[in-house]
Scaffold this motif. Structure first.
Motif, PDB file in Angstrom:
ATOM      1  N   UNK A 181       0.807  -1.226   0.000  1.00  0.00           N
ATOM      2  CA  UNK A 181       0.000   0.000   0.000  1.00  0.00           C
ATOM      3  C   UNK A 181       0.840   1.277   0.000  1.00  0.00           C
ATOM      4  N   UNK A 182       2.023   1.212   0.589  1.00  0.00           N
ATOM      5  CA  UNK A 182       2.836   2.425   0.686  1.00  0.00           C
ATOM      6  C   UNK A 182       3.882   2.548  -0.422  1.00  0.00           C
ATOM      7  N   UNK A 183       3.847   1.653  -1.393  1.00  0.00           N
ATOM      8  CA  UNK A 183       4.738   1.787  -2.551  1.00  0.00           C
ATOM      9  C   UNK A 183       4.301   2.989  -3.391  1.00  0.00           C
ATOM     10  N   UNK A 201       4.784  12.505  -4.989  1.00  0.00           N
ATOM     11  CA  UNK A 201       4.814  11.051  -4.879  1.00  0.00           C
ATOM     12  C   UNK A 201       3.496  10.592  -4.267  1.00  0.00           C
ATOM     13  N   UNK A 202       2.674   9.926  -5.067  1.00  0.00           N
ATOM     14  CA  UNK A 202       1.391   9.415  -4.596  1.00  0.00           C
ATOM     15  C   UNK A 202       1.468   7.895  -4.524  1.00  0.00           C
ATOM     16  N   UNK A 203       1.145   7.360  -3.374  1.00  0.00           N
ATOM     17  CA  UNK A 203       1.259   5.922  -3.132  1.00  0.00           C
ATOM     18  C   UNK A 203      -0.010   5.190  -3.551  1.00  0.00           C
ATOM     19  N   UNK A 204       0.087   3.863  -3.582  1.00  0.00           N
ATOM     20  CA  UNK A 204      -1.096   3.042  -3.813  1.00  0.00           C
ATOM     21  C   UNK A 204      -2.120   3.292  -2.703  1.00  0.00           C
ATOM     22  N   UNK A 205      -1.653   3.504  -1.481  1.00  0.00           N
ATOM     23  CA  UNK A 205      -2.558   3.781  -0.366  1.00  0.00           C
ATOM     24  C   UNK A 205      -3.346   5.063  -0.614  1.00  0.00           C
TER      25      UNK A 205
END
Length: 601
Positions: A181-183, A201-205
């Motif tokens: 989730x934090x990738x 930087x936008x994460x999957x979370x």
């Protein structure tokens, strides 16, 4: 200091990321159409199973070509089916998508791909590929380039699918398993106040939190197998990107079209239940409908219908509601006018989602009055698009709604809007100082000003930042344009305008030291200053300065019109600070008439 929050309605899984949405759709809704591509003979629907298979095939090609988890992959194309296909394929190998606007200048392309360290890029046209090839010396890490629509031979999707045919499912699964989730999912470049774009930087979370809670909060608008949304905004913009993910999380049928050139036809053929747009789209629909009515001799009828729609919508927010006379007029105009307007929007849609810039209270009431409610929201790239939006069943027109469930909004003592939640970006790529400047004490400092009412509805009252947001939702950094325009010897000062307007304009003052010399060279030495300022030759010379500035930005950011002011910006006039910085709000107030003239009002 006022603060408001709502409990989360969606919980992010403890592992995995965005690729899992497609796996879940194929398991739960294998034969349901989840995405549509526009083809010459109409729309072609793909089921959840078919879309997952195509994504995996392209992902295997990326993996076989050397793209690894964590690598950045550029994507330069208009909104189309392949954009979403490639986006999810990049995520499936654990890589990070770096979107680039199709209208970007070579300088902007070089910055986005170079700063991100992209190792590969997929472009749409041969012209875009040539632009990337011309930057090869500046982009040593960019060793892989594909084109969706080459002049001859197979395109990127076909090439990658063929390349990855030998890659095993196990190898692809191992790459996908690196995603948490934090990738990081994407680096979305947004203009900073200095004009140098910064990669958010936008994460999957962030995407899962945002989209999961949007879908939950707008549940009746996301009915699997019934609802659909037509996406025609640039997918390089985080707003469109969020809608892309939300539709596939729903899932609802997602249609992809490359812009507004054929929007009327696309709406009529796709017939979405939800329309996504920015204020400029809704303004164009209104203006076009009125112009058509005037041309047909029905202008007075249209105006009366519009006034009735606005009055009916306003009355709905009062305790007594619309009176009987207003209800009767509204019913008559529904048969004569409103039904036709709804048909222009596809005929099935009852709601729209608008963001990027303020819609305007009157236009909001007009659309709700014709039976088509526009739900305004507010957000930034750093908040993965919406950090607030109006409830589908209780909108407050003029506001940008309540906080996204699971997030909090705070109004600081100075009126600044602060945000907190899992939907926020991780930071600016390779820029810890800029990150620390806005992420403080657990809150993201937006630089925007606003107020919260007792029920948690947010109203944005201004922008503390210098970034302009046009009516089309495009973020524009004035400094990069102003600096290049001021570089011309004839220009003393320049202020770029365009907040909430259909395009970018500029106010210019002329350098009195250089003006006489220019006049002599132009054969105008005998004319007084006032005559020179109005002379077409001066306008031509200043147009060169504007064209020079426009070379480094996209068309949407370019200056389309300018006006020469008779005086100067000075500290004494109150237009400059002691350090000679523009007092933008003072200039905008003092020259409001001149700014209006740029836009024909």
């Amino acid at each position: 200091m006022r603060e408001f929050s709502l409990p989360a309605r969606y919980t992010v899984p403890t592992d995995g990321g965005l690729p899992d949405l497609l796996v879940a759709n194929a398991a739960r809704h294998p034969r349901t159409a989840v995405i549509s591509r526009r083809e010459p003979d109409g729309w072609r629907d793909l089921t959840a199973t078919e879309f997952l298979a195509e994504v995996r095939a392209v992902a295997k090609g990326l993996l076989r070509s050397g793209v690894r988890p964590g690598d950045r992959v550029g994507l330069l194309a208009a909104t189309r089916y392949e954009w979403t296909l490639v986006d999810f394929a990049v995520w499936t190998v654990g890589a990070v998508t770096v979107p680039v606007y199709e209208s970007s200048s070579p300088e902007q392309i070089a910055w986005n791909l170079g700063d991100s360290g992209a190792v590969a890029v997929i472009v749409e046209t041969p012209e875009q590929l040539a632009a990337v090839e011309s930057l090869r010396d500046r982009l040593p890490e960019l060793t892989r380039r594909w084109c969706l629509e080459p002049v001859s031979g197979p395109g990127a999707v076909e090439l990658l699918t063929a390349t990855g045919a030998s890659v095993s499912d196990e190898r692809l699964a191992a790459a996908t398993a690196t995603v948490t989730p934090d990738s990081p999912a994407t680096l979305v470049y947004t203009s900073g106040t200095t004009g140098r774009p910064r990669g958010c930087v936008l994460s999957h979370r962030a995407f899962l939190t945002t989209c999961g809670n949007v879908v939950a909060a707008l549940g009746p608008l996301f009915r699997t197998g019934e609802s659909s949304v037509l996406l025609f905004l640039p997918l390089a913009h985080v707003f469109a990107r969020m809608v892309q993910v939300a539709a596939l999380l729903g899932p609802i049928r997602l249609g992809l079209a490359p812009g507004v050139a054929q929007l009327t036809d696309d709406l009529a053929s796709f017939r979405p239940t939800i329309v996504l747009g920015v204020p400029r789209v809704f303004e164009k629909v209104y203006n076009s409908a009125r112009a058509k009515a005037v041309q047909g001799g029905r202008g007075a009828l249209f105006d009366r219908a519009a006034e009735t729609a606005v009055a009916h919508s306003r009355a709905r927010d009062t305790p007594g509601g619309p009176g009987i006379g207003l209800r009767l007029r509204h019913r008559v105009f529904d048969r004569l006018v409103y039904r036709r307007l709804r048909a222009v929007l596809g005929g099935r849609a009852t709601h729209a989602i608008s963001g990027g810039a303020p819609l305007g209270e009157r236009l909001g009431h007009f659309y709700r009055g014709i039976g088509f409610t526009v739900l305004e929201g507010y957000g930034l790239t750093e908040s993965c698009a919406p950090t607030s939006f109006n409830p589908w069943d209780a909108p407050r027109i003029g506001s940008v709604g309540r906080p996204l469930p699971g997030t909090a909004i705070r109004i600081a003592e100075d009126g600044e809007i602060l945000l907190r939640g899992e939907h926020l970006f991780s930071g600016y790529w390779n820029d810890p100082e800029a990150t620390d400047e806005v992420l403080r004490d657990g809150w993201f400092h937006t630089g925007d000003l606003g107020r919260l009412d007792a029920d948690g509805y947010l109203t944005v009252t201004g922008r503390a930042k210098e970034i302009l947001v046009t009516a089309g939702g495009k973020n524009v950094a004035p400094a990069v344009l102003e600096d290049r325009i001021r570089a011309h010897p004839l220009v003393a000062e320049c202020m770029v305008v365009g907040e909430g307007r259909p395009f970018v304009g500029a106010l210019l003052t002329v350098d009195d030291d250089f003006l006489p010399r220019w006049a002599e060279e132009a054969g105008l030495g005998g004319l007084p200053r006032a005559a020179l300022l109005d002379h077409p030759a001066l306008a031509t010379a200043l147009d060169e300065a504007v064209r020079h500035a426009n070379e480094v930005v996209s068309r949407a950011e370019s200056v389309r019109a300018f006006r020469v002011l008779p005086g100067h910006f000075t500290e004494e006039s109150g237009h400059l600070t002691p350090s000679l910085k523009l007092r933008r709000h003072v200039v905008a107030k003092d020259f409001a008439r001149e700014i209006d003239a740029l836009y024909g009002s």
